[in-house]
Write a protein that holds these residues in place. Structure first.
Motif, short mmCIF file in Angstrom:
data_model
loop_
_atom_site.label_atom_id
_atom_site.label_comp_id
_atom_site.label_asym_id
_atom_site.label_seq_id
_atom_site.Cartn_x
_atom_site.Cartn_y
_atom_site.Cartn_z
N ASN A 103 0.56 9.21 -7.77
CA ASN A 103 1.22 9.93 -6.69
C ASN A 103 0.79 9.43 -5.32
O ASN A 103 1.61 9.36 -4.40
CB ASN A 103 0.93 11.43 -6.81
CG ASN A 103 1.84 12.10 -7.81
OD1 ASN A 103 2.99 12.40 -7.51
ND2 ASN A 103 1.33 12.34 -9.01
N ALA A 104 -0.46 9.08 -5.17
CA ALA A 104 -0.94 8.57 -3.88
C ALA A 104 -0.27 7.26 -3.51
O ALA A 104 -0.07 6.96 -2.32
CB ALA A 104 -2.45 8.39 -3.93
N LEU A 105 0.10 6.46 -4.49
CA LEU A 105 0.73 5.16 -4.24
C LEU A 105 2.22 5.17 -4.53
O LEU A 105 2.86 4.11 -4.50
CB LEU A 105 0.04 4.08 -5.11
CG LEU A 105 -1.46 3.91 -4.89
CD1 LEU A 105 -2.02 2.86 -5.85
CD2 LEU A 105 -1.76 3.51 -3.44
N LEU A 106 2.78 6.34 -4.77
CA LEU A 106 4.17 6.43 -5.21
C LEU A 106 5.12 5.84 -4.17
O LEU A 106 5.12 6.23 -3.00
CB LEU A 106 4.53 7.89 -5.47
CG LEU A 106 5.84 8.16 -6.21
CD1 LEU A 106 5.86 7.46 -7.56
CD2 LEU A 106 6.01 9.66 -6.41
N GLY A 107 5.92 4.90 -4.61
CA GLY A 107 6.90 4.27 -3.73
C GLY A 107 6.42 3.00 -3.08
O GLY A 107 7.22 2.29 -2.45
N TYR A 108 5.15 2.68 -3.22
CA TYR A 108 4.68 1.43 -2.61
C TYR A 108 5.36 0.23 -3.28
O TYR A 108 5.41 0.15 -4.51
CB TYR A 108 3.15 1.28 -2.74
CG TYR A 108 2.69 -0.07 -2.22
CD1 TYR A 108 2.70 -0.34 -0.85
CD2 TYR A 108 2.30 -1.09 -3.09
CE1 TYR A 108 2.32 -1.57 -0.36
CE2 TYR A 108 1.92 -2.32 -2.61
CZ TYR A 108 1.94 -2.56 -1.25
OH TYR A 108 1.59 -3.80 -0.78
#
Length: 515
Positions: A103-108
């Motif tokens: 979730n913290a890196l979601l979409g990177y």
């Protein structure tokens, strides 16, 4: 008046026949069209599609923020420190950390995602809207073929509006991109109009083109950003309805009703069954007796595999786990979120949430959603959905224009949230989605057809297709791409018994839409 105690009995045997196959994600259910276009009723002879409209929830997403995942991880750390984990429970910590990192890196690294992190759409959500757009074009090929115009006809616009929230904006962009990818000459037709704004507002910086809070974020209109003080302003009623709804959402009565839902004996039993598979009896007892308490506090930093992006997050400490029911509810939320993160997440949270217990928490979530977002209590009138009137009027005004010969808009596409789709279904009076219950009757699966998975799964959508023969205008509605009747009181507007096509003039009159 105290809210009634819920019947202990939404039978698990019925729950386990859930249409999603022993998977109980409710409003987190991944999207699936509910009907194939090949089975749609053909329009009456001589009619052709002339316009279409869409209201869609954003696609599948991750967790909205670092709350239940971090609080549950903190609880897991306490149990780990005390040697209070079962073999299955030992695995849980790593899977929660994997969930937090995803979730913290979601979409990177995903084209079109401007700010990676919690709350973004997953690849699954991106695909949901791209595929929805592709099916729209296939359903209405002549409408989109003719939209660019020609020597004798001007081009027709495709109007795109969102709530302004990232995941809704991204959904609109992915949808529009899929339209243009399939038919490139549609790209210049896509426009993002000015937002509705109060008459007194002179600065519109918070309302960029293509954003409309009064249409698509009406459940959270605020005095700071959206105040409408002029009773003669067309938006005054929407603002006041939003304030009334928000007062209900914060009311003691709703809080007490939610507490009753969570205090049901089957909820406690399901929570204990889940917890006993993960923690020792002594730890569970200590949690329920107040000796353990975990909150979403602490700072965590995550860096992408290529080292080019780092997201540092700090929990606000407001989400607290202080009972086995709290812990099991948190785990249920991760279980449901994981269903929408199948590309980004390898962890299998279904291993921690067996179907019988997931069914109980699904029913619990539906009960709470029914009162907070759904049609709600009969004695409260239309407080849960009156704020959707401007949106309903907007749908009708688009068809009005077409019926009067204004063909400037080929389509209007709106992208929002479950909190918009759910009241829209209620104000439309749709069967199974709008029936209220008396205050004295507590929601259960036995006395209400309302289900979050049917009303507002991820990418839930309402579509209106408009047809004409040059003299008469007809309208058909699709709900999650299934041909769907308008409210029963409008059955007389159908062109024939059993048809899904409605005479527009009669339908408009049935809904008492003002001129």
């Amino acid at each position: 008046m105290k809210p009634p105690r819920l019947a202990a009995g939404a039978a698990l045997s019925l729950l386990l026949l859930n249409a999603f196959g022993e998977q109980f994600y409710q409003t987190k259910t991944p999207y699936q069209p509910q009907q194939t276009s090949a089975s749609y009723e053909a329009p009456p002879q001589g009619y052709h599609a002339i316009h279409t409209q869409l209201l869609a929830r954003h696609g599948s997403r991750g967790l909205s923020s670092m709350k239940t995942d971090l609080a549950l991880y903190k609880l897991w750390q306490m149990a780990d420190k005390e040697g209070a984990l079962t073999p299955l429970g030992t695995q849980l910590g790593a899977d929660i950390l994997q969930m937090m990192r995803a979730n913290a890196l979601l979409g990177y690294g995903v084209a079109g995602i401007g700010k990676p992190g919690y709350g973004n759409e997953t690849m699954q959500g991106v695909a949901e809207h791209q595929q929805l757009a592709e099916r729209m074009i296939r359903r209405l090929p002549e409408l989109f073929r003719d939209a660019p115009g020609g020597p004798a006809s001007p081009p027709r616009r495709i109007v795109l509006v969102t709530s302004g929230k990232d995941r809704a904006v991204d959904s609109g962009d992915y949808f529009a991109g899929a339209l243009a990818a399939r038919q490139p000459n549609l790209q210049p037709l896509i426009i993002r109009p000015p937002s509705k704004a109060p008459r007194a507002e002179t600065i519109h910086d918070s309302r960029p083109a293509g954003t409309d809070r009064f249409l698509l974020y009406f459940h959270k209109l605020s005095a700071r950003q959206d105040l409408v003080a002029d009773r003669g302003d067309p938006l005054y009623g929407t603002y006041q309805a939003s304030q009334a709804y928000q007062a209900w959402a914060k009311s003691d009565e709703l809080s007490k009703r939610e507490a009753v839902v969570l205090a049901q004996p089957q909820v406690a039993a399901a929570a204990r069954s889940v917890m006993e598979r993960l923690f020792t009896p002594a730890f569970i007892a200590g949690l329920d007796q107040g000796r353990y308490r975990a909150a979403n506090s602490g700072t965590y930093s995550y860096t992408s595999a290529d080292g080019k992006f780092t997201n540092k997050l700090t929990g606000d400490g407001d989400t607290v786990i202080q009972s086995s029911v709290d812990a099991a509810q948190a785990l249920y939320e991760l279980y449901a979120a994981a269903a929408d993160m199948r590309v980004e997440l390898q962890a299998d949270f279904a291993a921690y949430m067996p179907a019988p217990q997931a069914a109980v928490f699904a029913a619990t979530e539906d009960a709470i959603a029914f009162y907070t977002k759904g049609p709600g209590i009969r004695e409260n009138g239309d407080v849960n959905y009156r704020m959707a009137q401007t949106l309903l009027d907007d749908f009708f005004s688009e068809v009005d224009a077409v019926a009067k010969g204004d063909l400037s808009h080929a389509a209007k596409l709106r992208f929002a949230h479950a909190e918009i789709v759910i009241p829209m279904a209620a104000i439309l009076g749709l069967r199974g989605m709008s029936e209220q219950l008396p205050r004295a009757t507590a929601y259960s699966y036995e006395n209400s057809p309302w289900r979050g998975a049917a009303v507002a799964p991820m990418a839930a959508n309402i579509q209106w297709d408009v047809y004409t023969n040059g003299q008469r205008t007809l309208l058909r509605m699709l709900y999650n791409e299934k041909e769907t009747d308008f409210k029963p009181a409008c059955d007389h507007a159908k062109v024939a018994p059993g048809s899904h096509f409605y005479d527009y003039a009669r339908l408009r009159s049935c809904y008492n839409i003002a001129n």
